[in-house]
Design an enzyme around this catalytic site. Structure first.
Site, short mmCIF file in Angstrom:
data_model
loop_
_atom_site.label_atom_id
_atom_site.label_comp_id
_atom_site.label_asym_id
_atom_site.label_seq_id
_atom_site.Cartn_x
_atom_site.Cartn_y
_atom_site.Cartn_z
N HIS A 186 0.83 -1.22 0.00
CA HIS A 186 0.00 0.00 0.00
C HIS A 186 0.86 1.26 0.00
O HIS A 186 0.66 2.17 0.79
CB HIS A 186 -0.92 0.00 1.23
N HIS A 221 -2.23 2.38 13.23
CA HIS A 221 -1.81 1.70 12.00
C HIS A 221 -2.44 0.30 11.97
O HIS A 221 -3.66 0.19 12.07
CB HIS A 221 -0.28 1.69 11.96
N ILE A 255 -12.44 6.76 16.23
CA ILE A 255 -13.15 5.51 15.99
C ILE A 255 -12.26 4.66 15.09
O ILE A 255 -11.98 5.03 13.94
CB ILE A 255 -14.52 5.75 15.30
N MET A 256 -11.80 3.53 15.61
CA MET A 256 -10.87 2.69 14.87
C MET A 256 -11.52 2.16 13.59
O MET A 256 -12.71 1.83 13.57
CB MET A 256 -10.44 1.51 15.75
N GLY A 257 -10.70 2.12 12.53
CA GLY A 257 -11.23 1.63 11.26
C GLY A 257 -11.73 2.73 10.35
O GLY A 257 -12.20 2.46 9.25
N PHE A 258 -11.60 3.98 10.80
CA PHE A 258 -12.05 5.10 9.96
C PHE A 258 -10.93 6.12 9.78
O PHE A 258 -10.10 6.30 10.67
CB PHE A 258 -13.28 5.78 10.58
N HIS A 260 -7.93 8.06 7.11
CA HIS A 260 -6.67 7.60 6.50
C HIS A 260 -5.86 8.83 6.13
O HIS A 260 -6.42 9.79 5.58
CB HIS A 260 -6.95 6.77 5.24
N ARG A 270 -10.03 -0.61 -0.83
CA ARG A 270 -9.90 -1.96 -0.26
C ARG A 270 -11.07 -2.27 0.69
O ARG A 270 -11.51 -3.40 0.80
CB ARG A 270 -8.57 -2.06 0.48
N ASP A 312 -9.16 -1.79 7.46
CA ASP A 312 -9.27 -2.51 8.73
C ASP A 312 -10.71 -2.65 9.21
O ASP A 312 -11.05 -3.63 9.88
CB ASP A 312 -8.43 -1.81 9.80
N ARG A 337 1.69 -8.35 4.48
CA ARG A 337 2.50 -7.19 4.09
C ARG A 337 3.99 -7.51 4.04
O ARG A 337 4.78 -6.73 3.46
CB ARG A 337 2.24 -6.04 5.09
N ARG A 356 18.34 10.45 6.50
CA ARG A 356 18.83 11.19 7.66
C ARG A 356 18.23 12.60 7.59
O ARG A 356 18.89 13.52 7.09
CB ARG A 356 20.36 11.26 7.62
C1 SDX Z 1 -3.77 1.58 8.25
O1 SDX Z 1 -0.70 4.45 5.63
C2 SDX Z 1 -1.36 3.43 5.28
O2 SDX Z 1 -1.60 3.18 4.10
C3 SDX Z 1 -1.86 2.54 6.42
C4 SDX Z 1 -2.71 1.37 5.98
C5 SDX Z 1 -1.90 0.34 5.23
O3 SDX Z 1 -2.47 -0.38 4.40
O4 SDX Z 1 -0.69 0.19 5.57
O5 SDX Z 1 -3.76 1.83 5.17
C6 SDX Z 1 -3.30 0.65 7.20
O6 SDX Z 1 -3.02 1.90 9.13
C7 SDX Z 1 -5.15 2.18 8.12
C8 SDX Z 1 -5.46 3.18 9.29
C9 SDX Z 1 -5.84 2.36 10.52
N1 SDX Z 1 -5.97 3.25 11.67
C10 SDX Z 1 -7.19 3.54 12.16
O7 SDX Z 1 -8.26 3.15 11.69
C11 SDX Z 1 -7.14 4.37 13.43
C12 SDX Z 1 -8.17 5.48 13.36
N2 SDX Z 1 -7.76 6.42 12.35
C13 SDX Z 1 -7.18 7.67 12.76
O8 SDX Z 1 -6.39 7.58 13.91
C14 SDX Z 1 -6.62 8.49 11.61
O9 SDX Z 1 -7.58 8.55 10.66
C15 SDX Z 1 -5.31 8.07 10.98
C16 SDX Z 1 -4.25 7.83 12.00
C17 SDX Z 1 -5.50 6.87 10.16
C18 SDX Z 1 -4.88 9.24 10.09
O10 SDX Z 1 -4.66 10.29 10.92
P1 SDX Z 1 -4.17 11.72 10.38
O11 SDX Z 1 -3.93 11.73 8.94
O12 SDX Z 1 -3.05 12.13 11.27
O13 SDX Z 1 -5.47 12.58 10.58
P2 SDX Z 1 -5.72 13.52 11.82
O14 SDX Z 1 -5.44 12.77 13.07
O15 SDX Z 1 -5.00 14.80 11.58
O16 SDX Z 1 -7.30 13.75 11.74
C19 SDX Z 1 -7.84 14.75 10.85
C20 SDX Z 1 -9.23 15.04 11.40
C21 SDX Z 1 -9.21 15.34 12.91
O17 SDX Z 1 -10.35 16.15 13.15
P3 SDX Z 1 -10.08 17.62 13.75
O18 SDX Z 1 -9.33 17.37 15.03
O19 SDX Z 1 -9.20 18.30 12.68
O20 SDX Z 1 -11.44 18.19 13.90
O21 SDX Z 1 -10.09 13.89 11.27
C22 SDX Z 1 -10.45 13.41 12.56
C23 SDX Z 1 -9.48 14.02 13.56
O22 SDX Z 1 -10.10 14.14 14.83
N3 SDX Z 1 -10.30 11.96 12.54
C24 SDX Z 1 -11.06 11.12 13.23
C25 SDX Z 1 -10.60 9.85 12.87
N4 SDX Z 1 -9.59 9.96 11.99
C26 SDX Z 1 -9.41 11.28 11.80
N5 SDX Z 1 -12.07 11.33 14.12
C27 SDX Z 1 -12.63 10.21 14.65
N6 SDX Z 1 -12.24 8.96 14.34
C28 SDX Z 1 -11.24 8.73 13.47
N7 SDX Z 1 -10.88 7.50 13.17
#
Ligand code: SDX
Length: 376
Positions: A186, A221, A255-258, A260, A270, A312, A337, A356
């Site tokens: 990915h 992640h 909320i896990m799973g949402f 990116h 996917r 996820d 992976r 670096r």
């Molecule tokens: C994987 O990189 C890859 O490709 C990874 C992956 C792969 O195949 O290898 O795709 C696999 O890791 C998928 C991601 C799995 N993780 C989760 O589902 C954990 C929940 N997701 C979030 O923690 C978040 O969405 C991330 C970590 C995935 C991305 O985070 P970013 O890019 O740092 O985004 P951010 O934290 O700056 O959020 C931006 C906004 C924020 O709102 P504000 O504070 O600006 O109002 O979106 C909100 C966040 O609060 N937000 C969420 C959210 N994800 C983002 N709010 C609630 N639930 C969420 N899951």
């Protein structure tokens, strides 16, 4: 020297690669020129082994050779098995996996050979053995009898069989193989980037993979797939999931799973494929309410936060219905992976520039007077 600092390296291009690219505009995941979802619909994970490690989809003959090469190196050294048995019952399975891969490194005679051919041979050995570390490691710490691979089964069927002890049905095998394909590569997620950073010092493929395991364990992640399943089981029903999600959002919890980093407010292609797979399994396993619950969760997050599910979110309930223990969801992700990470390490070793980066310093400076030892 450029002085722009982007937290989390957001939007930073860190590598040139011919391996993969997330074309967000076209909503396409490009794997050496092919659409990952089309690959998942039409070929097998072992086809993707040929594509990612050798640069082209294998012919029928080459596919048979890849399969026999992997089957010929099934099995773990007895010392590695012994180490897995020494892990404590409460060990996190990603830590068991990390330990097993580390131990395995010392048994690979080509460990420090970074040539393309040696790296490819090591990748084939890892593709055979990492699933066994996942399955054996779990069965060892849960005191269950080990399940040896059945040479009559396909790669994916064997992986599932070694975990559950039950030979999968054709539909289970097909869905699990699809999941391994969509988890296989990915672009440059944190774990693959970690592997490339380690490989850029000319360290070995096993060490790069161990670093990637530690990265993938995090719930931001790979660890998210296990957290999704725990959330679904905690809720237990559509209505209770809505209450749970809304209460978490009210507490500003993720909320896990949402969401990116790259897809941001666009869907993860996917997730859509695994949603289809869940719909199929929900029927065959007679659990339509699990599918309906997940759809409700998706609708709430789209209306409340404008966020889409990532892989996820739907892979978790698929793995649950396939009979995979929740603590193996992320290890299975890593096992799949291993293919993409091996391709990235091979590419890094073949055309290397040490990673670096610099810092923007915000600490104290020019402290006066210079320190003197006090006379007392
Ligand atoms: C994987 O990189 C890859 O490709 C990874 C992956 C792969 O195949 O290898 O795709 C696999 O890791 C998928 C991601 C799995 N993780 C989760 O589902 C954990 C929940 N997701 C979030 O923690 C978040 O969405 C991330 C970590 C995935 C991305 O985070 P970013 O890019 O740092 O985004 P951010 O934290 O700056 O959020 C931006 C906004 C924020 O709102 P504000 O504070 O600006 O109002 O979106 C909100 C966040 O609060 N937000 C969420 C959210 N994800 C983002 N709010 C609630 N639930 C969420 N899951």
């Amino acid at each position: 020297m450029s002085d722009h600092y982007l937290p989390g390296l957001e939007h930073v291009i860190a590598n040139e690669t011919s391996i993969s690219y997330l074309d967000v505009e076209k909503e396409e995941i490009v794997i050496r020129g092919y659409d990952l979802i089309e690959l998942a619909r039409h070929v097998t994970y072992l086809d993707c082994v040929g594509l990612l490690l050798e640069g082209a989809l294998p012919s029928g003959q080459r596919l048979l050779e890849i399969e026999s090469q992997i089957q010929s190196v099934y099995g773990l050294p007895s010392n590695v098995r012994a180490i897995l048995h020494l892990m404590p019952d409460q060990a996190d399975m990603m830590d068991v996996l990390r330990t097993g891969i580390s131990a395995l490194a010392s048994f690979d005679e080509e460990l420090d050979d970074r040539s393309p051919d040696a790296n490819k041979r090591k990748a084939i050995r890892l593709l055979a053995k990492v699933p066994q570390i996942v399955a054996y490691g779990y069965r060892a710490i849960t005191k269950q009898p080990l399940v040896e691979p059945d040479p009559a089964l396909s790669y994916s069927a064997n992986f599932l069989y070694m975990i559950t002890g039950v030979i999968p049905t054709p539909i289970e095998e097909a869905i699990f193989d699809q999941s391994l394909i969509v988890y296989s590569e990915h672009e440059l997620p944190n774990s693959s980037f970690t592997a490339r950073v380690i490989a850029s010092t000319q360290s070995d493929l096993y060490g790069a993979l161990v670093g990637a395991v530690a990265s993938l364990k995090g719930t931001l992640h790979g660890g998210a797939n296990e957290a999704v399943m725990h959330m679904l089981l905690e809720a237990g029903s559509e209505d209770d999931l809505e209450v749970l999600i809304r209460s978490k959002l009210a507490r500003k919890e993720r909320i896990m799973g949402f969401g990116h980093r790259v897809y941001m407010r666009k869907p993860d292609p996917r997730a859509l494929l695994m949603k289809e797979a869940l719909a199929q399994l929900a029927v065959t396993c007679n659990q339509p309410e699990l599918y309906d619950m997940c759809v409700r969760g998706e609708e709430i997050m789209r209306t409340e936060k404008g966020l889409h599910p990532n892989l996820d979110y739907y892979a978790a309930p698929v793995y649950y219905l396939l009979g995979i223990p929740i603590e193996l969801f992320t290890p299975v992700f890593l096992a799949s992976r291993t293919l993409g990470i091996s391709a990235h390490v091979m590419e890094q070793h073949a055309n290397n520039r040490l990673f670096r980066p610099r810092v923007r310093y915000t600490g104290a400076r020019d402290l006066h007077p210079p320190l003197r030892r006090n006379s007392s």
